[in-house]
Motif scaffolding. Structure first.
Motif, PDB file in Angstrom:
ATOM      1  N   MET A  91      67.464  43.298  12.436  1.00 54.86           N
ATOM      2  CA  MET A  91      69.073  43.196  12.264  1.00 54.86           C
ATOM      3  C   MET A  91      69.760  41.689  12.394  1.00 54.86           C
ATOM      4  O   MET A  91      69.329  41.642  14.375  1.00 54.86           O
ATOM      5  CB  MET A  91      69.992  43.909  12.713  1.00 54.86           C
ATOM      6  CG  MET A  91      69.258  45.125  11.859  1.00 54.86           C
ATOM      7  SD  MET A  91      71.063  47.098  11.873  1.00 54.86           S
ATOM      8  CE  MET A  91      71.964  46.081  10.981  1.00 54.86           C
ATOM      9  N   GLU A  92      70.551  41.232  11.784  1.00 61.29           N
ATOM     10  CA  GLU A  92      70.843  40.048  12.562  1.00 61.29           C
ATOM     11  C   GLU A  92      72.169  40.469  12.899  1.00 61.29           C
ATOM     12  O   GLU A  92      73.315  41.418  12.733  1.00 61.29           O
ATOM     13  CB  GLU A  92      71.230  39.044  11.451  1.00 61.29           C
ATOM     14  CG  GLU A  92      70.000  38.151  10.972  1.00 61.29           C
ATOM     15  CD  GLU A  92      70.252  37.792   8.747  1.00 61.29           C
ATOM     16  OE1 GLU A  92      71.279  37.107   9.022  1.00 61.29           O
ATOM     17  OE2 GLU A  92      69.397  37.379   9.141  1.00 61.29           O
ATOM     18  N   ILE A  93      72.176  39.944  14.940  1.00 61.39           N
ATOM     19  CA  ILE A  93      72.918  40.687  15.511  1.00 61.39           C
ATOM     20  C   ILE A  93      74.579  39.127  15.515  1.00 61.39           C
ATOM     21  O   ILE A  93      75.206  39.083  16.154  1.00 61.39           O
ATOM     22  CB  ILE A  93      73.092  41.175  16.885  1.00 61.39           C
ATOM     23  CG1 ILE A  93      71.739  40.781  17.038  1.00 61.39           C
ATOM     24  CG2 ILE A  93      72.197  42.692  15.824  1.00 61.39           C
ATOM     25  CD1 ILE A  93      72.220  41.488  18.388  1.00 61.39           C
ATOM     26  N   ALA A  94      73.307  38.592  15.814  1.00 55.84           N
ATOM     27  CA  ALA A  94      74.378  37.000  16.300  1.00 55.84           C
ATOM     28  C   ALA A  94      74.059  35.589  15.741  1.00 55.84           C
ATOM     29  O   ALA A  94      72.999  35.334  15.395  1.00 55.84           O
ATOM     30  CB  ALA A  94      74.018  36.697  18.092  1.00 55.84           C
ATOM     31  N   LYS A  95      74.867  34.336  15.737  1.00 56.67           N
ATOM     32  CA  LYS A  95      74.244  32.995  15.550  1.00 56.67           C
ATOM     33  C   LYS A  95      74.267  32.357  16.694  1.00 56.67           C
ATOM     34  O   LYS A  95      75.545  32.270  17.413  1.00 56.67           O
ATOM     35  CB  LYS A  95      75.187  32.640  14.350  1.00 56.67           C
ATOM     36  CG  LYS A  95      74.913  32.065  13.990  1.00 56.67           C
ATOM     37  CD  LYS A  95      75.390  31.214  12.068  1.00 56.67           C
ATOM     38  CE  LYS A  95      76.877  31.645  12.793  1.00 56.67           C
ATOM     39  NZ  LYS A  95      78.025  31.317  11.012  1.00 56.67           N
ATOM     40  N   LEU A  96      74.100  31.575  17.241  1.00 58.20           N
ATOM     41  CA  LEU A  96      74.221  30.526  18.174  1.00 58.20           C
ATOM     42  C   LEU A  96      73.990  29.125  17.486  1.00 58.20           C
ATOM     43  O   LEU A  96      72.640  28.557  16.673  1.00 58.20           O
ATOM     44  CB  LEU A  96      72.747  30.526  19.667  1.00 58.20           C
ATOM     45  CG  LEU A  96      73.082  29.348  21.028  1.00 58.20           C
ATOM     46  CD1 LEU A  96      74.100  29.716  20.967  1.00 58.20           C
ATOM     47  CD2 LEU A  96      72.045  29.938  21.198  1.00 58.20           C
ATOM     48  N   THR A  97      75.108  28.233  17.298  1.00 57.54           N
ATOM     49  CA  THR A  97      75.721  27.205  16.961  1.00 57.54           C
ATOM     50  C   THR A  97      75.800  26.304  18.460  1.00 57.54           C
ATOM     51  O   THR A  97      76.130  26.480  18.729  1.00 57.54           O
ATOM     52  CB  THR A  97      76.031  27.347  15.372  1.00 57.54           C
ATOM     53  OG1 THR A  97      77.514  27.762  16.113  1.00 57.54           O
ATOM     54  CG2 THR A  97      75.560  28.386  14.839  1.00 57.54           C
ATOM     55  N   ALA A  98      75.446  24.926  17.677  1.00 54.72           N
ATOM     56  CA  ALA A  98      75.962  24.202  18.300  1.00 54.72           C
ATOM     57  C   ALA A  98      77.615  23.543  18.378  1.00 54.72           C
ATOM     58  O   ALA A  98      78.065  23.647  17.157  1.00 54.72           O
ATOM     59  CB  ALA A  98      75.057  22.423  18.662  1.00 54.72           C
ATOM     60  N   LEU A  99      78.175  22.961  19.422  1.00 50.93           N
ATOM     61  CA  LEU A  99      79.618  23.192  19.266  1.00 50.93           C
ATOM     62  C   LEU A  99      79.953  21.415  19.623  1.00 50.93           C
ATOM     63  O   LEU A  99      79.673  20.802  21.004  1.00 50.93           O
ATOM     64  CB  LEU A  99      80.539  23.850  19.202  1.00 50.93           C
ATOM     65  CG  LEU A  99      82.380  23.221  20.108  1.00 50.93           C
ATOM     66  CD1 LEU A  99      82.823  23.362  18.672  1.00 50.93           C
ATOM     67  CD2 LEU A  99      82.510  23.825  21.094  1.00 50.93           C
ATOM     68  N   LYS A 100      80.077  20.594  18.796  1.00 47.29           N
ATOM     69  CA  LYS A 100      80.418  19.085  18.717  1.00 47.29           C
ATOM     70  C   LYS A 100      81.562  18.476  18.616  1.00 47.29           C
ATOM     71  O   LYS A 100      82.427  18.646  18.039  1.00 47.29           O
ATOM     72  CB  LYS A 100      79.067  17.960  18.361  1.00 47.29           C
ATOM     73  CG  LYS A 100      77.896  18.151  18.632  1.00 47.29           C
ATOM     74  CD  LYS A 100      77.005  17.717  17.919  1.00 47.29           C
ATOM     75  CE  LYS A 100      75.663  18.144  18.420  1.00 47.29           C
ATOM     76  NZ  LYS A 100      74.727  16.959  17.970  1.00 47.29           N
ATOM     77  N   GLU A 101      82.163  18.432  19.779  1.00 52.71           N
ATOM     78  CA  GLU A 101      83.958  17.910  19.736  1.00 52.71           C
ATOM     79  C   GLU A 101      83.874  16.422  20.346  1.00 52.71           C
ATOM     80  O   GLU A 101      83.798  16.227  21.935  1.00 52.71           O
ATOM     81  CB  GLU A 101      84.320  18.646  21.142  1.00 52.71           C
ATOM     82  CG  GLU A 101      85.165  19.884  19.941  1.00 52.71           C
ATOM     83  CD  GLU A 101      85.621  20.773  20.724  1.00 52.71           C
ATOM     84  OE1 GLU A 101      86.471  20.741  21.695  1.00 52.71           O
ATOM     85  OE2 GLU A 101      85.375  22.012  19.404  1.00 52.71           O
ATOM     86  N   PRO A 102      84.987  15.343  20.055  1.00 52.26           N
ATOM     87  CA  PRO A 102      84.544  14.177  20.609  1.00 52.26           C
ATOM     88  C   PRO A 102      85.374  14.591  21.833  1.00 52.26           C
ATOM     89  O   PRO A 102      86.057  14.754  22.379  1.00 52.26           O
ATOM     90  CB  PRO A 102      85.746  13.631  19.648  1.00 52.26           C
ATOM     91  CG  PRO A 102      85.549  14.468  18.590  1.00 52.26           C
ATOM     92  CD  PRO A 102      85.974  15.713  18.924  1.00 52.26           C
ATOM     93  N   SER A 103      84.093  13.731  23.262  1.00 52.12           N
ATOM     94  CA  SER A 103      84.898  14.196  24.679  1.00 52.12           C
ATOM     95  C   SER A 103      86.690  12.811  24.525  1.00 52.12           C
ATOM     96  O   SER A 103      86.756  12.080  23.514  1.00 52.12           O
ATOM     97  CB  SER A 103      84.603  13.072  25.387  1.00 52.12           C
ATOM     98  OG  SER A 103      84.785  13.045  26.628  1.00 52.12           O
ATOM     99  N   THR A 104      87.136  13.564  25.286  1.00 51.57           N
ATOM    100  CA  THR A 104      88.168  13.344  25.957  1.00 51.57           C
ATOM    101  C   THR A 104      88.588  12.283  27.182  1.00 51.57           C
ATOM    102  O   THR A 104      89.551  11.417  27.354  1.00 51.57           O
ATOM    103  CB  THR A 104      89.875  14.230  26.158  1.00 51.57           C
ATOM    104  OG1 THR A 104      89.332  14.498  26.982  1.00 51.57           O
ATOM    105  CG2 THR A 104      89.541  14.712  24.686  1.00 51.57           C
ATOM    106  N   THR A 105      87.887  11.618  27.437  1.00 52.51           N
ATOM    107  CA  THR A 105      87.289  10.983  28.970  1.00 52.51           C
ATOM    108  C   THR A 105      86.536   9.530  28.581  1.00 52.51           C
ATOM    109  O   THR A 105      86.311   9.209  29.942  1.00 52.51           O
ATOM    110  CB  THR A 105      86.393  12.003  29.947  1.00 52.51           C
ATOM    111  OG1 THR A 105      84.969  12.306  29.604  1.00 52.51           O
ATOM    112  CG2 THR A 105      87.286  13.031  30.800  1.00 52.51           C
ATOM    113  N   GLY A 106      86.186   9.795  27.245  1.00 51.96           N
ATOM    114  CA  GLY A 106      84.709   8.596  26.867  1.00 51.96           C
ATOM    115  C   GLY A 106      85.504   7.936  25.733  1.00 51.96           C
ATOM    116  O   GLY A 106      85.921   8.545  25.119  1.00 51.96           O
ATOM    117  N   SER A 107      85.336   6.631  25.561  1.00 50.41           N
ATOM    118  CA  SER A 107      85.656   6.175  24.131  1.00 50.41           C
ATOM    119  C   SER A 107      84.673   5.512  23.905  1.00 50.41           C
ATOM    120  O   SER A 107      85.081   4.335  22.813  1.00 50.41           O
ATOM    121  CB  SER A 107      86.778   4.510  24.960  1.00 50.41           C
ATOM    122  OG  SER A 107      85.185   3.527  25.474  1.00 50.41           O
TER     123      SER A 107
END
Length: 248
Positions: free
Chosen positions: A31-47
């Motif tokens: 049975m499917e119990i969990a999902k692992l996905t990548a989380l990508k957010e813009p960094s606040t420390t780099g430009s």
């Protein structure tokens, strides 16, 4: 990609990297119990378009977005990665950065020395703390630093602490701000923690909260180069210049 929970537990690092390319569906007993996905957010420390990693709840099940305490224990048993479990959500803890570890090291030294010979034991993560809002609402957290004043009385037969720490400290990072500022503050307030310190290396601030009867009784925010003071431990002070000292 579909893999079993046992396979993920034994090779979590591998599947964490694979999750950057595709979604990982975790199964148990078919049975499917969990999902692992990548989380990508813009960094606040780099430009330069770099991506930051935030701690985020793992989506659990196709339609049920909460995990039971027993499912959390099964998923994390013998896992090398660090997890927290708050109000039915499982959080994968990210590796801390240098500013976080510098502040933690300095705070531990100050607290360890101050409590030597006094009633109070200072621990640092990883160390599981189990907190209950009520008998049905069980939470497991790993505060960055904690002061426990009833350690001997509240150790169970497996050498795990089953009480409520008197003072907890969390050090903010880009990925934990909301969890530490909102989710954990509410949890600690609700479960009987007496004092909560929030340390922010990003803007070199430290806020101290005193909780009484599940309410914020007092709070104070200190900024470098001020000296932070505990509300409940008379004489316990921390100089922010030491906590936020530059890396040598």
């Amino acid at each position: 990609m579909i893999v079993t929970s046992t396979e993920v537990q034994n090779n979590f690092g591998k599947y964490l990297m694979l999750a950057a390319q595709e979604e990982i569906i975790i199964t148990r007993n078919g049975m499917e119990i969990a999902k692992l996905t990548a989380l990508k957010e813009p960094s606040t420390t780099g430009s330069e378009g770099r991506q930051g990693v935030a701690e985020k709840a793992i989506a659990y099940g196709d339609h049920q977005w909460k995990a039971t305490y027993e499912e959390f224990l099964e998923l994390t048993q013998d896992a090398e990665a660090r997890y927290e479990y708050i109000d039915g959500e499982i959080y994968l803890l990210a590796s801390p950065k240098t500013a976080h570890q510098t502040a933690l090291t300095e705070l531990f030294g100050i607290f360890y020395n101050w409590f030597e010979g006094k009633k109070g034991t200072t621990f640092v993560a990883p160390y599981d703390i189990t907190l209950r809002r009520n008998p049905e609402n069980i939470n497991v957290v790993q505060p960055d630093l904690m002061v426990i004043c009833d350690l001997e009385e509240k150790l169970d037969t497996n050498d795990y602490y089953q009480g409520v720490p008197t003072l907890l400290i969390e050090i903010l990072s880009e990925g934990t701000r909301r969890k530490d500022l909102v989710t954990k503050l509410d949890l600690y307030l609700s479960c009987g923690v007496r004092e909560y310190w929030l340390v922010n290396p990003l803007n070199k601030e430290l806020t101290v909260y005193e909780f009484v009867d599940q309410n914020i009784n007092k709070s104070a925010t200190y900024r470098q180069p001020e000296v932070a003071r505990s509300f409940i431990f008379d004489g316990l002070t921390v100089g922010l210049e030491r906590v936020f000292k530059p890396v040598q």
